[in-house]
Design an enzyme around this catalytic site. Structure first.
Site, PDB file in Angstrom:
ATOM      1  N   GLN B 217      92.613  62.479  25.333  1.00 16.43           N
ATOM      2  CA  GLN B 217      92.414  61.746  26.442  1.00 16.43           C
ATOM      3  C   GLN B 217      93.811  61.227  27.159  1.00 16.43           C
ATOM      4  O   GLN B 217      94.014  60.686  28.218  1.00 16.43           O
ATOM      5  CB  GLN B 217      91.373  60.379  26.330  1.00 16.43           C
ATOM      6  CG  GLN B 217      90.075  60.771  25.880  1.00 16.43           C
ATOM      7  CD  GLN B 217      89.390  61.673  26.910  1.00 16.43           C
ATOM      8  OE1 GLN B 217      89.442  61.174  28.354  1.00 16.43           O
ATOM      9  NE2 GLN B 217      88.589  62.363  26.694  1.00 16.43           N
ATOM     10  N   CYS B 378      80.349  60.441  22.337  1.00 17.15           N
ATOM     11  CA  CYS B 378      80.623  60.805  20.766  1.00 17.15           C
ATOM     12  C   CYS B 378      81.358  59.842  20.245  1.00 17.15           C
ATOM     13  O   CYS B 378      82.405  60.145  19.455  1.00 17.15           O
ATOM     14  CB  CYS B 378      81.239  62.310  21.067  1.00 17.15           C
ATOM     15  SG  CYS B 378      80.388  63.710  21.678  1.00 17.15           S
TER      16      CYS B 378
END
Lengths: 150, 420
Positions: B217, B378
């Site tokens: 990310q 997740c």
């Protein structure tokens, strides 16, 4: 927009807000847990079955409006029904949710649950609506593993 | 990302990011969903691809397709050169010392599994401890749990506070003589927290403990310099940084990679095979068994070219502006609670309602053309930490606009209307 209105009908929103039979049955002789690994929805279905008849049915858990309303309506529909009728309704509701040909609108075979038929237009939400049903089916069958929608 | 100041096509004369111009590079952004213009706020799941990346894949299969590192023929030499050039671009992208530290993998998940299975099985033993944080993605938890089962090591977890920040004192307390590996995220996918990784690395290195950073990310938002970070491993995926799916990178410090055993056996990772003994190839090929994802590797190199052509000061200012504007706008909605309020954040806004489940939010937003993620991202332990079953997550990229956030706010209004 009409598809969205179809999905979130007043009845569904009402069952979400005030779910029926949202409780634990202390001495339940059938019980199963259901889990949707995709979204984390969890449901536990409790059943009191005597002489092949569902004397009482309830549920607990967390999930979206569709899963909660579906579970709530399932309990009101199945209370007092014979086990065989529950299996049959499971099949019919499942066909309606997945949009099986000939199941449009549900008709008499799913009764009041036809209100859930809008779900089949939202493939990502079918599992939300079917989770409680899979769990109920697995409780009646006495399956040891938690029910999954996968 | 060590911005290369070319002519910076995405920057206005004022120095402001020219988002309208940059959006033209991404064909999918002009798509309509349910009759409404697409507002793509699911960049944390995967980013969209610029035309040049799409063209690179097309060009490869039309003009260059061939297996690499083996043919003596023209096409194979061309494909090999293009693939290795992409490796060089990725080296530059994260400022690694050498191309041999850039291992092509399928993505972040495979990169972490590679380190757990190769480094972990070779150097960790019963009683050793691996430290992760409470805001890891499942792919930075499960590979370590598998390793723990295999070697008898233990997984320790750094707690996070209510804003979604790492509690540094707790990390220091967890670091002991038993600690043999630290693996933390650089930016949290569920909360957006930018983790103070340099501080974590300094503390771990103080005890001689290697550190892996999950950069999945981080790469779309931050300029990464692995030498400056001083991390030992850095894992990231191509598809979250405007490249194709199916390709990613494991950066590893050469001296660690040298002493690690191969992860998978097969072609390309060997130098000599007999039935008595096999000699392994040199870095990075030792870790690249089998024919790799050549087309997507080359296209990822093109994504790097694209990113390096942007003015990153302008990109960062634009992205900070988006996050600030969205945080303020959503913060004014009484029924809404933002999950993840760290001081340092990048690109992610997770939120919940007291009376509306994230799935219902996601479905209604979708009807307005707004794509968000609804679920546990997740990161189920993060959901447990905040006592929510799921969140709705808007995750931004530099091609998003303030106007799109206004669309999101209006769409949330619709959610509240349906649910009264």
């Amino acid at each position: 927009m009409s598809e969205l209105d179809d999905l979130y009908q007043e009845v569904i929103l009402d069952h979400n807000k005030s779910p029926r039979n949202f409780r634990v049955i202390g001495g339940a002789n059938r019980r199963a847990e259901g889990y949707n690994p995709l979204c984390g929805d969890e449901v536990t279905v409790f059943l009191q079955v005597e002489d092949g008849v569902i004397k009482d049915i309830s549920f607990q858990g967390s999930g979206c409006a569709i899963s909660k309303a579906s579970a709530s309506m399932m309990t009101t529909e199945l209370k007092g029904k014979p086990e065989s009728a529950a299996h049959e309704l499971f099949e019919n509701v499942h066909n309606m949710l997945t949009g099986e040909p000939g199941s449009e609108g549900g008709g008499a075979r799913v009764g009041k649950l036809a209100i859930l038929s809008g779900v089949c237009k939202f493939p990502a939400r079918v599992k939300c609506a079917s989770l409680a049903w899979h769990t109920m089916e697995s409780a009646l069958k006495g399956e040891p593993q938690p029910a999954k929608t996968e | 990302m060590n911005a290369v100041p070319q002519n910076n096509p995405g920057t206005l004369a004022s120095g402001q990011f020219d988002v309208a111009r940059v959006r033209e590079d991404f064909p999918i952004l002009s798509a309509k969903v349910h009759g409404k213009p697409l507002v793509y706020f699911d960049n944390g799941a995967t980013s969209q691809k610029p035309q040049c990346v799409i063209d690179a894949i097309d060009h490869y299969y039309r003009a260059e397709n061939s297996n690499i590192h083996r043919g003596v023929h023209h096409l194979s030499e061309q494909a090999t050169a293009a693939y290795e050039a992409a490796r060089g671009k990725l080296r530059g992208f994260i400022n690694a010392r050498s191309d041999k530290e850039i291992i092509f993998v399928r993505g972040t998940t495979e990169a972490i599994n590679l380190v757990a299975q190769s480094y972990g099985r070779a150097f960790l033993k019963a009683g050793d401890e691996i430290v992760v944080s409470a805001m890891e993605h499942h792919s930075n938890i499960v590979p370590w749990q598998m390793l723990c089962e295999q070697v008898g090591a233990k997984l320790r977890v750094i707690p996070i506070n209510h804003d979604g920040e790492i509690v540094m004192e707790e990390f220091e307390r967890l670091l002991t003589d038993k600690t043999k590996f630290v693996s933390v995220t650089h930016v949290s996918n569920a909360l957006g927290t930018v983790v103070p990784v340099k501080e974590i690395i300094a503390l771990a290195h103080g005890r001689g403990v290697p550190v892996l950073l999950d950069g999945a990310q981080a790469v779309p938002h931050l300029q990464i310099d692995v030498q400056d970070l001083d991390c030992d491993f850095y894992a990231f995926s191509g598809h979250k940084m405007f490249g194709p799916t199916g390709v990613g990178v494991l950066y590893g410090r050469a001296e660690l990679l040298e002493k690690m055993p191969p992860y998978q056996g097969g072609g390309d990772m060997i130098s000599l095979v007999t039935f008595e003994k096999t000699h392994y190839n040199v870095l990075p090929y030792k870790f690249e068994a089998g024919t790799p994802n050549i087309a997507d590797g080359i296209a990822l190199g093109v994504a790097v070219d694209y990113l390096r052509g942007l003015d990153w000061a302008a990109v960062t200012a634009h992205e900070d502006g988006l996050l600030r504007y969205a945080t303020e706008a959503l913060g004014q909605i009484a029924a809404l609670r933002i999950i993840g309020t760290a001081k340092e954040k990048a690109g992610v806004l997770s939120f919940v309602f007291d009376h509306v489940h994230a799935h219902d939010v996601g479905t209604i937003l979708d009807q307005e053309g707004v794509a968000v993620r609804a679920g546990h991202h997740c990161a189920m332990p993060v959901m447990q930490r905040f006592g929510v079953p799921a969140t709705a997550r808007a995750s931004f990229a530099f091609y998003n606009t303030i106007e799109e956030i206004d669309v999101l706010v209006r769409a949330i209004g619709r959610v509240l209307k349906v649910f009264g």
